[in-house]
Design a protein around this motif. Sequence first.
Motif, PDB file in Angstrom:
ATOM      1  N   ASP A 198       0.838  -1.191   0.000  1.00 17.03           N
ATOM      2  CA  ASP A 198       0.000   0.000   0.000  1.00 17.03           C
ATOM      3  C   ASP A 198       0.879   1.250   0.000  1.00 17.03           C
ATOM      4  O   ASP A 198       1.946   1.278   0.612  1.00 17.03           O
ATOM      5  N   VAL A 199       0.413   2.287  -0.684  1.00 14.37           N
ATOM      6  CA  VAL A 199       1.108   3.577  -0.698  1.00 14.37           C
ATOM      7  C   VAL A 199       0.483   4.456   0.379  1.00 14.37           C
ATOM      8  O   VAL A 199      -0.732   4.690   0.369  1.00 14.37           O
ATOM      9  N   VAL A 200       1.297   4.924   1.324  1.00 19.04           N
ATOM     10  CA  VAL A 200       0.797   5.663   2.471  1.00 19.04           C
ATOM     11  C   VAL A 200       1.610   6.947   2.655  1.00 19.04           C
ATOM     12  O   VAL A 200       2.719   7.087   2.135  1.00 19.04           O
ATOM     13  N   VAL A 201       1.004   7.872   3.402  1.00 15.94           N
ATOM     14  CA  VAL A 201       1.689   9.093   3.835  1.00 15.94           C
ATOM     15  C   VAL A 201       1.653   9.097   5.355  1.00 15.94           C
ATOM     16  O   VAL A 201       0.572   9.192   5.962  1.00 15.94           O
ATOM     17  N   ILE A 202       2.832   8.973   5.969  1.00 16.01           N
ATOM     18  CA  ILE A 202       2.947   8.866   7.421  1.00 16.01           C
ATOM     19  C   ILE A 202       4.031   9.818   7.894  1.00 16.01           C
ATOM     20  O   ILE A 202       5.134   9.823   7.342  1.00 16.01           O
ATOM     21  N   GLU A 203       3.700  10.607   8.911  1.00 17.26           N
ATOM     22  CA  GLU A 203       4.664  11.554   9.472  1.00 17.26           C
ATOM     23  C   GLU A 203       5.248  12.461   8.388  1.00 17.26           C
ATOM     24  O   GLU A 203       6.436  12.787   8.408  1.00 17.26           O
ATOM     25  N   GLY A 204       4.418  12.828   7.423  1.00 15.51           N
ATOM     26  CA  GLY A 204       4.876  13.683   6.333  1.00 15.51           C
ATOM     27  C   GLY A 204       5.742  12.988   5.301  1.00 15.51           C
ATOM     28  O   GLY A 204       6.275  13.641   4.408  1.00 15.51           O
ATOM     29  N   GLU A 205       5.879  11.665   5.404  1.00 18.60           N
ATOM     30  CA  GLU A 205       6.703  10.896   4.477  1.00 18.60           C
ATOM     31  C   GLU A 205       5.798  10.058   3.572  1.00 18.60           C
ATOM     32  O   GLU A 205       4.852   9.422   4.036  1.00 18.60           O
ATOM     33  N   VAL A 249      -5.221   7.552  -8.306  1.00 17.81           N
ATOM     34  CA  VAL A 249      -5.230   8.672  -7.372  1.00 17.81           C
ATOM     35  C   VAL A 249      -5.268   9.985  -8.140  1.00 17.81           C
ATOM     36  O   VAL A 249      -4.936  10.055  -9.329  1.00 17.81           O
ATOM     37  N   LEU A 250      -5.684  11.028  -7.416  1.00 16.90           N
ATOM     38  CA  LEU A 250      -5.669  12.398  -7.935  1.00 16.90           C
ATOM     39  C   LEU A 250      -4.571  13.187  -7.241  1.00 16.90           C
ATOM     40  O   LEU A 250      -4.239  12.918  -6.084  1.00 16.90           O
ATOM     41  N   ALA A 306      -2.552   6.495 -12.871  1.00 14.88           N
ATOM     42  CA  ALA A 306      -2.912   5.106 -12.556  1.00 14.88           C
ATOM     43  C   ALA A 306      -2.358   4.655 -11.214  1.00 14.88           C
ATOM     44  O   ALA A 306      -2.905   3.759 -10.586  1.00 14.88           O
ATOM     45  N   ASP A 307      -1.266   5.261 -10.746  1.00 13.71           N
ATOM     46  CA  ASP A 307      -0.685   4.875  -9.467  1.00 13.71           C
ATOM     47  C   ASP A 307       0.042   6.074  -8.893  1.00 13.71           C
ATOM     48  O   ASP A 307       0.205   7.111  -9.546  1.00 13.71           O
ATOM     49  N   ALA A 308       0.483   5.925  -7.637  1.00 12.42           N
ATOM     50  CA  ALA A 308       1.095   7.047  -6.929  1.00 12.42           C
ATOM     51  C   ALA A 308       2.415   7.477  -7.561  1.00 12.42           C
ATOM     52  O   ALA A 308       2.723   8.672  -7.614  1.00 12.42           O
ATOM     53  N   GLY A 309       3.210   6.525  -8.026  1.00 16.32           N
ATOM     54  CA  GLY A 309       4.482   6.895  -8.648  1.00 16.32           C
ATOM     55  C   GLY A 309       4.284   7.704  -9.917  1.00 16.32           C
ATOM     56  O   GLY A 309       4.968   8.711 -10.152  1.00 16.32           O
TER      57      GLY A 309
END
Length: 398
Positions: A198-205, A249-250, A306-309
């Motif tokens: 999964d692609v996540v955003v944690i602690e600003g990362e 994703v947007l 299509a994806d986060a990258g």
Amino acid sequence: MQSYLVTVAAALVAAAVALVLVQVAHRVTRRLGRRSLLMTELTEHSHRAFQVAATVVGVQLAIRFTTLYAVGSPWRRFVLHTLVLAMIAALAWLVASLLVVAEDTALARFRTDVPNNRHARRVRTQVVLLRRLTIAVIVILAVGVMLMTFPSVRGVGAGVLTSAGVVAAVAALAAQSLLGNVFAGLQLAFSDAVRLDDVVVIEGEWGRIEEMTLSYVVVQVWDDRRLILPTSYFTSRPFQNWTRTEAKVLGTAEFDLDWAVPVQAVREELRRLCEGTDLWDGRVCVLQVTDATGGLVKVRAVVSAADAGSLWDLRCLVRENLVAWVRDHRPTALPRLRTEVGEATGPLAWQVAPLRRSVRRPADTEAPDDARVFGGSDDGEARSEAFVGREDHAEARR
């Protein structure tokens, strides 16, 4: 002396026979494995454990039946007890390897190298965490059974049971954090809040879930750093999961420009840019003015990938090209600070601002699709229903 030689010879023969039988079974299993994934996994993971278990069992039987002349002797009890401990450890290893084979066979049915792999990643997360838990349980049980083979330990067992309540309370206090992480890991495995990859955003990362255990989670940050967090973090603190339902994703790219910016021209340039790159998935390409304060207007470009990258690269591409386009083709739209010297009714022409009549859009004219995030296209209509609700959305359209 002759009896001892017979015992040693019997043990060697039993070990040789066990190894030969295991090798024959291994070859047969490998041949059948060409058409069966289960057989292939058995030959790879369980061969060594099966060899050790069969050898220990064969040697133990040979020594037990060839040392009847030494019943009650200390060396016979010591040898047989050592072989019993070895057999328990070998059987625990064999059981653990069989569980790994079963888990790998189940995981082979769920591929993660396909675009729509959300269910596969969920199953993989659950199986990996269950594998660690089952192996830990097998090791603990094996150690417990091995300890129970010692008479002194069995004698102490009654006294230990009487103080089990106190010991349990002390252990619970000492391992409160560890147990909390273990239960949090099990909750993550079955709640579907976060999965492997999964692609996540944690602690600003911004990163990807690389590894999940019962006590910690490893997040691979986009610059190849590793962020290691306890599993209890994901059950007690908020975080962003960009791929919980799907990978699409947007993303946004914002610009502070002068009031003289030709918004429609910038919108057309954004559309041309998106249509000319493979990073755009064709869903959303919208440009809107989201704010107009402090002498500047804030223009926001919303694009999809299509994806986060791909989205990261697309956002950077949009910023780079729109900045260059505004600089080269609309330099008057670059951010400026204006200072007025003198009175507004002075003799200079620029100090007189004639009133202009506002141009109203006809009531039956709507904004173009690339000027609306929540409407216009089919994707925008679906997004509007998701945030407003079907009934309220239909009522607003009337």
